[in-house]
Design a protein around this motif. Structure first.
Motif, PDB file in Angstrom:
ATOM      1  N   ILE A 102      42.717  -6.028  32.977  1.00  0.00           N
ATOM      2  CA  ILE A 102      41.365  -6.057  33.339  1.00  0.00           C
ATOM      3  C   ILE A 102      41.205  -5.759  34.649  1.00  0.00           C
ATOM      4  O   ILE A 102      41.686  -6.397  35.661  1.00  0.00           O
TER       5      ILE A 102
ATOM      6  N   THR B 104      44.366  -2.555  26.225  1.00  0.00           N
ATOM      7  CA  THR B 104      45.159  -3.333  25.392  1.00  0.00           C
ATOM      8  C   THR B 104      46.451  -2.820  25.560  1.00  0.00           C
ATOM      9  O   THR B 104      47.438  -2.819  24.678  1.00  0.00           O
TER      10      THR B 104
ATOM     11  N   ALA C   7      38.733  -2.941  30.570  1.00  0.00           N
ATOM     12  CA  ALA C   7      39.914  -3.586  29.884  1.00  0.00           C
ATOM     13  C   ALA C   7      40.741  -2.850  28.941  1.00  0.00           C
ATOM     14  O   ALA C   7      39.967  -2.021  28.243  1.00  0.00           O
TER      15      ALA C   7
ATOM     16  N   ARG D  73      44.347  -9.829  30.595  1.00  0.00           N
ATOM     17  CA  ARG D  73      43.462 -10.452  29.529  1.00  0.00           C
ATOM     18  C   ARG D  73      44.215 -11.352  28.625  1.00  0.00           C
ATOM     19  O   ARG D  73      45.578 -11.574  28.474  1.00  0.00           O
TER      20      ARG D  73
END
Length: 605
Positions: A592, A538, A536, A586
């Motif tokens: 992800i 950001t 995952a 996400r």
């Protein structure tokens, strides 16, 4: 007393008459036997030649049909893949072409082969973008709505069609696929392939210099042939009404019908199928001559064409004359030398000669067959090499970047007298160099479908090896990496699995290039017989319209980084482990990627 002078004399001709009669009979039977032997030899030689050439032409048509069907199938898949491309769909929805779309089509056409064109048409048949947009014969703004391949594609069918090009006048095969959005066909993607490349490659593949071939459809027009004088000629004259209907379709533009004089028949002696064609008339000849060929047929179902391979009929040549001369010599030797041992010795020598000749001929033909098979295998692999070559540069640059970092660090350590630390760095560099060699070797391994490399591997070791390559990139980008240690084992090929991890981790780092918060989390979950690995980030996340297409070949969001084959290759690798790779967004932002792997080998394998 009888006087000797009064005795009747017996002329020598009378004394020699019985011997002369025997000699005449003997000469008659020798001549008769010689004629019978020559006739039988010539018959048997022609019979064997017919059988051999029938086998050759049958094998040739099978090789040619396999090659042409494979090549046609390969090109047929290109418009199907392009029909799901986001850039093409966007251009059709806006009903506008663009330089980026033209450039994309040019890259696809260049990768598929020379003299190929790729273009996109809207629902009215107007070409919005084309790979030949820079040429004088550009298709842009041309309207091909009259073409059957466009009409069939607009009805939702994938279609293959052969015809003469409107702009170039050259023979080509058109592969089309509909672009469907929300259950509605909004346009058509078409790939045009020049058939000359098929003719040249097929001639080389056959391995028979005398081989000729042709392919014709229901209209009896020869569309494919390595004999230029046969191209676009008719094997049989059509009624004027049918020809007028054919002209209306503009498949052959304004072609004037020209009937090629030909005749099919069976050989009177050997019952071999033969096909006679009239040869082009030369200035030195008053009338045109005819040449006869053995032939065998196959089908090209994608184009609905009949494929015919032809070999010239065996005529009386120097080989037959040499064989007849050899038989005559042997026959005379058998007559002159009646001695059994000498005759046996000569027969043995002849047997050795024949055996060696046959062995040499078998070896030469086996070599030719092996080369033809290699060519077929190579043509089947070409479809995947382009997909693999796009990822190797991306995978090698990562360890090279890490090697550069360790080299700079080692120099500084040596300047400061940190010998042991520098040795450690040099050991790491040695490992990275070996890693680069292994990554290059993956290109060959990935092209094969075997699973000999699958084994139980320590997941943590694979992750550490991947981080050794991606770690410098993370540090340079200021990415915070979080992953808990694990002692799980998975059933994979470790080198190829590490390639997937490197690709996913590197993509995640690139996705966070413009993010303020740069966190990369890797977690591992286990079930009874399955391990789930999630990566995952950001970053900006995935476009909802692109999630379904990011794993397809030729998809990319990086216009300067190839054709977008990385995720496609990664999914193929994971699937070769009987696993799966998927992607989603996400809720709090970012993407992800999830890998599902087996912990144990499949008992059915």
């Amino acid at each position: 007393m009888v006087n000797a002078e009064n005795l009747p004399t017996t002329p020598s001709s009378i004394l020699n008459k019985p011997r002369s009669n025997n000699l005449s009979v003997w000469a008659f039977w020798v001549l008769f036997g010689w004629c019978v032997l020559l006739s039988f030899t010539l018959y048997d030689s022609f019979k064997r030649s017919h059988q051999q050439q029938r086998q050759q032409v049958q094998q040739a048509v099978e090789n040619l049909s396999q090659y042409l069907n494979n090549e046609l199938g390969r090109f047929e898949n290109i418009p199907r893949l392009l029909a799901s491309n986001y850039m093409i769909r966007k251009g059709l929805e806006d009903n506008l072409g663009s330089d980026e779309l033209n450039h994309l089509l040019l890259e696809v056409a260049s990768s598929s082969g020379d003299n190929n064109d790729v273009y996109v048409m809207n629902a009215e048949g107007l070409v919005l973008a084309s790979s030949n947009y820079q040429s004088e014969q550009s298709f842009v703004q041309a309207n091909f709505a009259f073409r059957p391949y466009f009409q069939q594609a607009m009805q939702g069918d994938h279609h293959a069609y052969y015809a003469l090009g409107v702009r170039s006048g050259e023979r080509g095969v058109f592969f089309s696929a509909p672009v469907v959005v929300n259950a509605q066909t909004i346009g058509v993607v078409t790939v045009k392939v020049e058939v000359a490349q098929f003719e040249q490659n097929a001639q080389l593949l056959s391995g028979l210099p005398q081989l000729k071939f042709l392919a014709y459809g229901e209209d009896q027009v020869v569309f494919l042939s390595n004999e230029p004088s046969w191209q676009l000629a008719q094997l049989q004259a059509l009624p004027s009404a049918q020809w007028q209907a054919l002209q209306t379709s503009r498949r052959y533009l304004d072609l004037t019908p020209q009937v090629l004089t030909n005749r099919r028949f069976q050989h009177a002696t050997f019952d071999s199928p033969l096909w006679a064609f009239s040869e082009p008339q030369k200035k030195s000849r008053a009338t045109a001559s005819s040449r006869t060929y053995f032939y065998a047929q196959a089908e090209l179902p994608l184009l609905q064409l009949n494929l015919v391979a032809l070999l010239p009929e065996v005529q009386l040549n120097y080989q037959h004359l040499a064989l007849l001369a050899l038989v005559t010599v042997l026959y005379l030797l058998l007559l002159l030398v009646g001695f059994y041992l000498y005759r046996h010795f000569m027969g043995y020598q002849q047997l050795l000669f024949t055996q060696r000749s046959l062995a040499l001929e078998v070896e030469q033909r086996s070599k030719a067959l092996a080369e033809a098979q290699d060519a077929l295998v190579q043509s089947a692999k070409l479809a995947t090499i382009g997909q693999l070559s796009a990822s190797i540069n991306h995978e090698i640059n990562q360890p090279l970047s890490a090697m550069s970092t360790y080299l700079v660090s080692s120099k500084r350590m040596l300047d400061k007298g940190m010998i042991e630390e520098a040795k450690t760095n040099l050991n790491t560099l040695s490992v990275l160099v070996e890693r680069v060699h292994k990554i290059v070797a993956q290109l060959k391994q990935f092209s094969r479908s075997d699973r000999q490399g699958l084994q139980h591997c320590d997941l943590q070791i694979c992750l550490n090896n991947a981080l050794m390559i991606v770690g410098p990139q993370m540090k340079a980008q200021g990415v915070e990496f979080n992953a808990a240690a694990t002692d799980l084992r998975v059933y994979v090929d470790p080198l190829r699995f590490e390639q997937v991890l490197v690709n996913l981790l590197s993509n995640a780092v690139d996705a966070m290039a413009e993010s303020h918060l740069k966190q990369l989390n890797l977690s591992v979950h286990t079930e009874t017989d399955e391990v789930t690995i999630t990566i995952a980030d950001t970053g900006q996340g995935l476009d909802l319209q692109q999630i379904d297409t990011i794993f397809e070949p030729f998809f990319t969001t990086k216009s300067n980084h190839g054709l977008g084959l990385g995720l496609s290759v990664s999914r193929n690798i994971i699937r070769s482990f009987q696993g799966e790779l998927s992607a989603e967004n996400r809720p709090e932002g970012g993407a992800i990627f999830t890998i599902h792997l087996k912990r144990e080998a499949d008992p059915c394998q």
